[in-house]
Scaffold this motif. Structure first.
Motif, PDB file in Angstrom:
ATOM      1  N   VAL B 113     -10.555 -12.636 -10.791  1.00  0.00           N
ATOM      2  CA  VAL B 113     -11.030 -13.901 -10.225  1.00  0.00           C
ATOM      3  C   VAL B 113     -11.259 -14.931 -11.330  1.00  0.00           C
ATOM      4  CG1 VAL B 113     -13.072 -14.976  -9.174  1.00  0.00           C
ATOM      5  CG2 VAL B 113     -11.988 -13.014  -8.083  1.00  0.00           C
ATOM      6  N   ALA B 114     -11.900 -14.495 -12.404  1.00  0.00           N
ATOM      7  CA  ALA B 114     -12.173 -15.422 -13.511  1.00  0.00           C
ATOM      8  C   ALA B 114     -10.871 -15.956 -14.102  1.00  0.00           C
ATOM      9  CB  ALA B 114     -12.995 -14.715 -14.586  1.00  0.00           C
ATOM     10  N   ALA B 115      -9.918 -15.043 -14.333  1.00  0.00           N
ATOM     11  CA  ALA B 115      -8.636 -15.465 -14.929  1.00  0.00           C
ATOM     12  C   ALA B 115      -7.880 -16.388 -13.976  1.00  0.00           C
ATOM     13  CB  ALA B 115      -7.790 -14.235 -15.257  1.00  0.00           C
ATOM     14  N   SER B 116      -7.872 -16.039 -12.692  1.00  0.00           N
ATOM     15  CA  SER B 116      -7.160 -16.873 -11.711  1.00  0.00           C
ATOM     16  C   SER B 116      -7.768 -18.266 -11.638  1.00  0.00           C
ATOM     17  CB  SER B 116      -7.221 -16.239 -10.320  1.00  0.00           C
ATOM     18  OG  SER B 116      -6.661 -14.965 -10.342  1.00  0.00           O
ATOM     19  N   ALA B 117      -9.094 -18.325 -11.639  1.00  0.00           N
ATOM     20  CA  ALA B 117      -9.767 -19.631 -11.555  1.00  0.00           C
ATOM     21  C   ALA B 117      -9.409 -20.501 -12.749  1.00  0.00           C
ATOM     22  CB  ALA B 117     -11.270 -19.433 -11.463  1.00  0.00           C
ATOM     23  N   LEU B 118      -9.377 -19.885 -13.928  1.00  0.00           N
ATOM     24  CA  LEU B 118      -9.012 -20.657 -15.127  1.00  0.00           C
ATOM     25  C   LEU B 118      -7.581 -21.176 -15.025  1.00  0.00           C
ATOM     26  CD1 LEU B 118     -10.614 -18.589 -18.046  1.00  0.00           C
ATOM     27  CD2 LEU B 118     -11.183 -20.930 -17.382  1.00  0.00           C
ATOM     28  N   LEU B 119      -6.679 -20.290 -14.599  1.00  0.00           N
ATOM     29  CA  LEU B 119      -5.273 -20.705 -14.497  1.00  0.00           C
ATOM     30  C   LEU B 119      -5.091 -21.779 -13.426  1.00  0.00           C
ATOM     31  CD1 LEU B 119      -3.453 -17.255 -14.854  1.00  0.00           C
ATOM     32  CD2 LEU B 119      -3.593 -19.081 -16.549  1.00  0.00           C
ATOM     33  N   MET B 120      -5.791 -21.636 -12.315  1.00  0.00           N
ATOM     34  CA  MET B 120      -5.687 -22.640 -11.247  1.00  0.00           C
ATOM     35  C   MET B 120      -6.194 -23.994 -11.744  1.00  0.00           C
ATOM     36  SD  MET B 120      -4.669 -22.768  -8.032  1.00  0.00           S
ATOM     37  CE  MET B 120      -4.986 -21.279  -7.080  1.00  0.00           C
ATOM     38  N   ALA B 121      -7.227 -23.944 -12.576  1.00  0.00           N
ATOM     39  CA  ALA B 121      -7.821 -25.192 -13.073  1.00  0.00           C
ATOM     40  C   ALA B 121      -6.872 -25.946 -13.989  1.00  0.00           C
ATOM     41  CB  ALA B 121      -9.117 -24.887 -13.808  1.00  0.00           C
ATOM     42  N   VAL B 122      -6.136 -25.214 -14.831  1.00  0.00           N
ATOM     43  CA  VAL B 122      -5.372 -25.887 -15.894  1.00  0.00           C
ATOM     44  C   VAL B 122      -3.861 -25.878 -15.678  1.00  0.00           C
ATOM     45  CG1 VAL B 122      -7.177 -25.341 -17.570  1.00  0.00           C
ATOM     46  CG2 VAL B 122      -5.187 -23.834 -17.376  1.00  0.00           C
ATOM     47  N   SER B 123      -3.397 -25.202 -14.635  1.00  0.00           N
ATOM     48  CA  SER B 123      -1.952 -25.167 -14.403  1.00  0.00           C
ATOM     49  C   SER B 123      -1.399 -26.597 -14.284  1.00  0.00           C
ATOM     50  CB  SER B 123      -1.658 -24.407 -13.111  1.00  0.00           C
ATOM     51  OG  SER B 123      -0.399 -24.797 -12.605  1.00  0.00           O
ATOM     52  N   PRO B 124      -0.451 -26.978 -15.137  1.00  0.00           N
ATOM     53  CA  PRO B 124       0.073 -28.348 -15.085  1.00  0.00           C
ATOM     54  C   PRO B 124       0.622 -28.736 -13.720  1.00  0.00           C
ATOM     55  CG  PRO B 124       0.762 -27.285 -17.108  1.00  0.00           C
ATOM     56  CD  PRO B 124       0.107 -26.224 -16.281  1.00  0.00           C
ATOM     57  N   VAL B 125       1.342 -27.820 -13.083  1.00  0.00           N
ATOM     58  CA  VAL B 125       1.946 -28.189 -11.799  1.00  0.00           C
ATOM     59  C   VAL B 125       0.867 -28.375 -10.730  1.00  0.00           C
ATOM     60  CG1 VAL B 125       2.454 -25.818 -10.986  1.00  0.00           C
ATOM     61  CG2 VAL B 125       3.866 -27.705 -10.227  1.00  0.00           C
ATOM     62  N   MET B 126      -0.175 -27.527 -10.764  1.00  0.00           N
ATOM     63  CA  MET B 126      -1.261 -27.677  -9.789  1.00  0.00           C
ATOM     64  C   MET B 126      -2.044 -28.968 -10.051  1.00  0.00           C
ATOM     65  SD  MET B 126      -0.792 -25.012  -7.879  1.00  0.00           S
ATOM     66  CE  MET B 126      -2.161 -25.069  -6.767  1.00  0.00           C
ATOM     67  N   VAL B 127      -2.275 -29.246 -11.327  1.00  0.00           N
ATOM     68  CA  VAL B 127      -3.012 -30.470 -11.673  1.00  0.00           C
ATOM     69  C   VAL B 127      -2.202 -31.694 -11.271  1.00  0.00           C
ATOM     70  CG1 VAL B 127      -3.838 -31.875 -13.608  1.00  0.00           C
ATOM     71  CG2 VAL B 127      -4.353 -29.433 -13.536  1.00  0.00           C
ATOM     72  N   PHE B 128      -0.933 -31.697 -11.631  1.00  0.00           N
ATOM     73  CA  PHE B 128      -0.098 -32.885 -11.406  1.00  0.00           C
ATOM     74  C   PHE B 128      -0.024 -33.245  -9.918  1.00  0.00           C
ATOM     75  CE2 PHE B 128       3.806 -35.306 -10.914  1.00  0.00           C
ATOM     76  CZ  PHE B 128       3.728 -36.198 -11.970  1.00  0.00           C
ATOM     77  N   TYR B 129       0.250 -32.242  -9.088  1.00  0.00           N
ATOM     78  CA  TYR B 129       0.428 -32.555  -7.664  1.00  0.00           C
ATOM     79  C   TYR B 129      -0.887 -32.649  -6.897  1.00  0.00           C
ATOM     80  CZ  TYR B 129       5.355 -32.160  -8.578  1.00  0.00           C
ATOM     81  OH  TYR B 129       6.612 -32.362  -9.098  1.00  0.00           O
ATOM     82  N   SER B 130      -1.978 -32.212  -7.535  1.00  0.00           N
ATOM     83  CA  SER B 130      -3.293 -32.478  -6.926  1.00  0.00           C
ATOM     84  C   SER B 130      -3.623 -33.956  -7.031  1.00  0.00           C
ATOM     85  CB  SER B 130      -4.395 -31.683  -7.639  1.00  0.00           C
ATOM     86  OG  SER B 130      -4.284 -30.331  -7.350  1.00  0.00           O
ATOM     87  N   ARG B 131      -2.950 -34.637  -7.924  1.00  0.00           N
ATOM     88  CA  ARG B 131      -3.210 -36.060  -8.158  1.00  0.00           C
ATOM     89  C   ARG B 131      -2.182 -36.944  -7.450  1.00  0.00           C
ATOM     90  NH1 ARG B 131      -5.623 -37.340 -13.138  1.00  0.00           N
ATOM     91  NH2 ARG B 131      -3.958 -38.833 -13.525  1.00  0.00           N
ATOM     92  N   MET B 132      -1.484 -36.377  -6.526  1.00  0.00           N
ATOM     93  CA  MET B 132      -0.425 -37.120  -5.845  1.00  0.00           C
ATOM     94  C   MET B 132      -0.768 -37.193  -4.361  1.00  0.00           C
ATOM     95  SD  MET B 132       3.565 -36.381  -6.472  1.00  0.00           S
ATOM     96  CE  MET B 132       4.838 -37.554  -6.084  1.00  0.00           C
ATOM     97  N   TYR B 133      -0.709 -38.390  -3.791  1.00  0.00           N
ATOM     98  CA  TYR B 133      -1.126 -38.572  -2.402  1.00  0.00           C
ATOM     99  C   TYR B 133      -0.014 -38.136  -1.448  1.00  0.00           C
ATOM    100  CZ  TYR B 133      -3.342 -40.648   1.669  1.00  0.00           C
ATOM    101  OH  TYR B 133      -3.942 -40.833   2.897  1.00  0.00           O
ATOM    102  N   ILE B 134       0.230 -36.837  -1.452  1.00  0.00           N
ATOM    103  CA  ILE B 134       1.164 -36.228  -0.512  1.00  0.00           C
ATOM    104  C   ILE B 134       0.466 -34.988   0.054  1.00  0.00           C
ATOM    105  CG2 ILE B 134       3.289 -37.106  -1.556  1.00  0.00           C
ATOM    106  CD1 ILE B 134       3.565 -34.453  -3.049  1.00  0.00           C
TER     107      ILE B 134
END
Lengths: 224, 522
Positions: B113-134
């Motif tokens: 859980v700890a490792a997944s949370a860290l990866l989810m937080a910093v994953s470039p693709v997750m970050v990038f598209y979290s900032r896109m209004y789609i």
């Protein structure tokens, strides 16, 4: 349509021919021999025509004649810039003679108006300036301004030899020169014999991103 | 790893995730898809009306769930909206996706859980598209919630997990049509993981009355939620059937795409390694750890830990099934990675926990150190993708992106309006195909007299002091407007240009506002 295009091309060549002939007929001038990089993309959008954009002919540039004895002055010369730590690349890549458009051959600067400056070591009368911003993609760099001076700070004795900032967004004055699409043969600027030790190049982003790039700069002139 | 430590790591991940997701939300120009969604939301905000379009725009959740954000910020019209409000909505759901992971602590283990949370937080693709209004960050959140709830329902047979699965599934259906891939993938993977346990699997009492009630409650919740949104809160009941009518469009588009066709390995390449224009990108760490996690989950199970074996197999099968399905569909856009990649990130966390569980302590220390270093590097990539190169085509997540030049052009039009007698009511003509018109309706949203034409011929379009034209309409406009107008080239997207025509008199007045020529100007 094809006939009309051919006729226009013929007229264009005929119109330029006397000019070229006149230049080549000048015994004090010779053709500037250039070593150009390989084109990185095919299909420059020749259908873009605008009053402030250099017409795209799709043909090689006509010969350019310079005073006899003209040499490349800028090779390996010191380069300074508005940003001494480029995002990508090193400043000395701008005068290293390598003009390839591929990765690893360009210097990238941040957004807004940025400049680079070549120190020729001593004042020279300039015959030609060649400039490659980035030729891997069809794009237009904005507010391209080229100035020559003996003052490293460009506060006095400044001669502007090129300025296509026609809306004065870089606050260097309204320019009348045309914008152009980057291609492998670079932008040839005629400094008309302007004399100076320093040559400064401005740009202000481009039609693809906010950043400023330089692959190579070549400044030609008489040795003294 | 103790509960306190897991909590601390998740809190750290949350802080890092928010920092990356919220940084300069206006750094990237509005993509034409975002602008399109924004204008559609603006209509809902101003009029309260929404109608599902079976041919475009996906489901309604994005628009309805944007309403609270606009209300909180006191924005009541399209003109008053800004990028922070809109993209803030998708950031919230990108963050909620991260916060779903701690729900798995007793199921996949604290380290995972700890490792997944860290990866989810910093994953470039997750970050990038979290900032896109789609729709994607909402969709990834709902589908992961559905997958977790289905897994819980499999283990507990309880009705609460079934209802949660129904709610999450209903939200997913009301968000994107690709829920027909994600939801069955989760159900099939859960069944496969359960069946694979052989003699260690627990009995499923699907035939029992309580279980039937639970499943029916889940289905009812899904239908209710999806119906609620598609029918615009039951004000337009017939729209509930619209997604079925639109299915043909999406099937045709997916199988025989007119555009956005890419090879099967497109998503894999995008995640593993991309180099362009002096920039290198890779989320290979996540892919590698997910492969390790998936492989180790399917090794012979530990008799004493059926729970973790089930969840490892379930989540890896879910991710693999969805990833394969998305990869086999010729139509691909990079943001389609998100729903299955959210699963991959959890599997990657499981992979790391298995590597650290290896008996040799020294190896565990080395693996942890390498993981933390790589996580920092991923965060750096994410920041670079989200802010520094947010609109640069060398950024692999940038796709048919509006370039900053287009924003400059819109700013120029507003500057011209400021000196025009009509002000913001100045008439502007945009003469371009729909693909080349967007995102201008967003950037010119404060100007009520902007007209849009796909071609020339209407005299009305020539009466504007400012005309925006696509390249193919320029010859006709040049002939019609002649020397009376000054032109400037602007980029819209890489290698897509627009020309701005400005009436000469207006242009001269605009230039008169700027300082005089600098020294040396001829």
């Amino acid at each position: 349509m094809i006939k009309r295009t051919l006729a226009s091309s013929l007229l264009f060549v005929l119109a330029l021919a006397p000019l070229a002939a006149a230049q080549s007929a000048d015994p004090n001038k010779e053709e500037l021999k250039l070593k150009l990089p390989k084109p990185m993309f095919i299909g420059t959008p020749t259908n873009i025509k605008s009053a402030n954009l250099e017409p795209i002919t799709g043909k090689p540039r006509p010969p350019f004649f310079v005073p006899k004895g003209t040499v490349l002055l800028s090779l390996k010369k010191a380069v300074t810039a508005s940003d001494s730590a480029p995002v990508i690349g090193e400043l000395d890549m701008i005068t290293d003679g390598e003009k390839s458009g591929g990765d690893g051959y360009f210097v990238e600067f941040g957004p807004s108006t940025q400049w680079v400056q070549v120190d020729l070591g001593a004042p020279h009368p300039l015959s030609a300036i060649l400039l490659w911003h980035y030729h891997s993609q069809a794009r237009v760099y904005h507010d391209v301004v080229v100035q020559v001076s003996d003052d490293a700070a460009f506060k006095s004795g400044v001669t502007t030899v090129y300025n296509n900032d026609h809306d004065n967004s870089s606050k260097l004055g309204v320019g009348k020169d045309k914008e152009y699409i980057e291609v492998a043969e670079g932008r040839l600027i005629d400094p008309k014999g302007a004399k100076g030790r320093y040559v400064r190049f401005y740009s202000n982003g481009n039609t693809t991103n906010d950043l400023n790039h330089y692959v190579e700069i070549e400044v030609y002139g008489l040795p003294k | 790893m103790t509960g306190v430590r897991v909590g601390a790591v998740v809190a750290l991940a949350l802080a890092a995730g928010l920092w990356l997701r919220l940084a300069r939300l206006d750094a990237r120009p509005m993509h034409h898809d975002e602008a399109n969604q924004a204008v559609k939301f603006g209509t809902l905000l101003e009029t309260g009306e929404y109608r599902y379009d079976a041919h475009d725009h996906h489901g309604p959740t994005l628009y309805y769930l944007s309403l609270p954000a606009a209300w909180i910020r006191g924005q009541r019209t399209l003109a008053s909206l800004d990028e922070s409000t809109l993209r803030g909505v998708t950031v919230v759901f990108g963050t909620l996706t991260l916060l779903l992971i701690p729900c798995l602590t007793t199921r996949i283990g604290a380290t995972a859980v700890a490792a997944s949370a860290l990866l989810m937080a910093v994953s470039p693709v997750m970050v990038f598209y979290s900032r896109m209004y789609i729709q994607e960050s909402l969709f990834a959140c709902f589908t992961l919630a559905f997958a977790i709830a289905v897994g819980c329902a499999m283990r507990s047979n309880g009705w609460s997990a079934c209802v949660l699965a129904g709610v999450a599934g209903g939200l997913a259906v009301a968000t994107k049509e690709t829920s027909v891939i994600m939801l069955p993938s989760a159900l099939a993977a859960a069944a496969l993981a359960w069946w694979s346990l052989g003699s260690r699997r627990w009995p499923l009492s699907l035939g029992g009355r309580d279980s039937r009630v639970a499943v029916l409650a889940g289905l009812a919740a899904a239908v209710f939620i999806a119906g609620l949104f598609y029918s615009s809160f039951f004000t337009n009941p017939s729209a509930i059937l619209e997604p079925f009518r639109g299915a043909r469009t999406y099937v045709d588009r997916g199988i025989e795409p007119v555009s956005h066709g890419h090879p099967w390995y497109y998503y894999l390449t995008l995640l593993t390694y991309v180099a362009s224009g002096g920039l290198r990108w890779s989320e290979g760490l996540v892919v590698l750890l997910a492969l390790v996690g998936g492989w180790m989950a399917w090794l012979p199970p530990d008799p004493g830990d059926v729970e973790r074996t089930f969840w490892g197999r379930y989540l890896s099968a879910y991710t693999a099934l969805a990833a394969v399905a998305f990869s086999l569909i010729p139509y691909k856009t990079p943001w389609n990675i998100l729903p299955f990649y959210a699963g991959a990130i959890v599997v990657a966390g499981i992979g790391l926990s298995r590597l650290i569980d290896v008996r040799r302590r020294a190896l565990a220390v080395v693996v942890t150190a390498v993981f933390l270093g790589a996580t920092v590097q991923l965060a750096w990539q994410a920041r670079r993708a989200a802010v520094t190169y947010a609109a640069d085509p060398r950024n692999p997540y940038v796709y048919a992106q509006t370039v900053p030049d287009a924003v400059r052009m819109a700013a120029r039009i507003r500057e011209l309006a400021a000196i025009h007698p009509d002000g913001l009511r100045m008439q502007v003509s945009v003469v371009a195909s729909p693909y080349e018109q967007w995102p201008l309706p967003w950037y010119l949203r404060t100007m009520p007299n902007v007209g849009y034409w796909v071609g020339t011929g209407d005299p009305l379009e020539l009466r504007s002091a400012v005309v925006v034209s696509s390249v193919d309409n320029m010859p006709a406009l040049d002939a019609a407007l002649g020397e009376r107008y000054v032109t400037t080239i602007f980029g819209l997207r890489p290698e897509v240009f627009l020309t701005l025509y400005v009436e000469r008199d207006l242009w001269e007045r605009f230039l008169a506002r700027t300082p005089a020529a600098a020294p040396g100007t001829p």
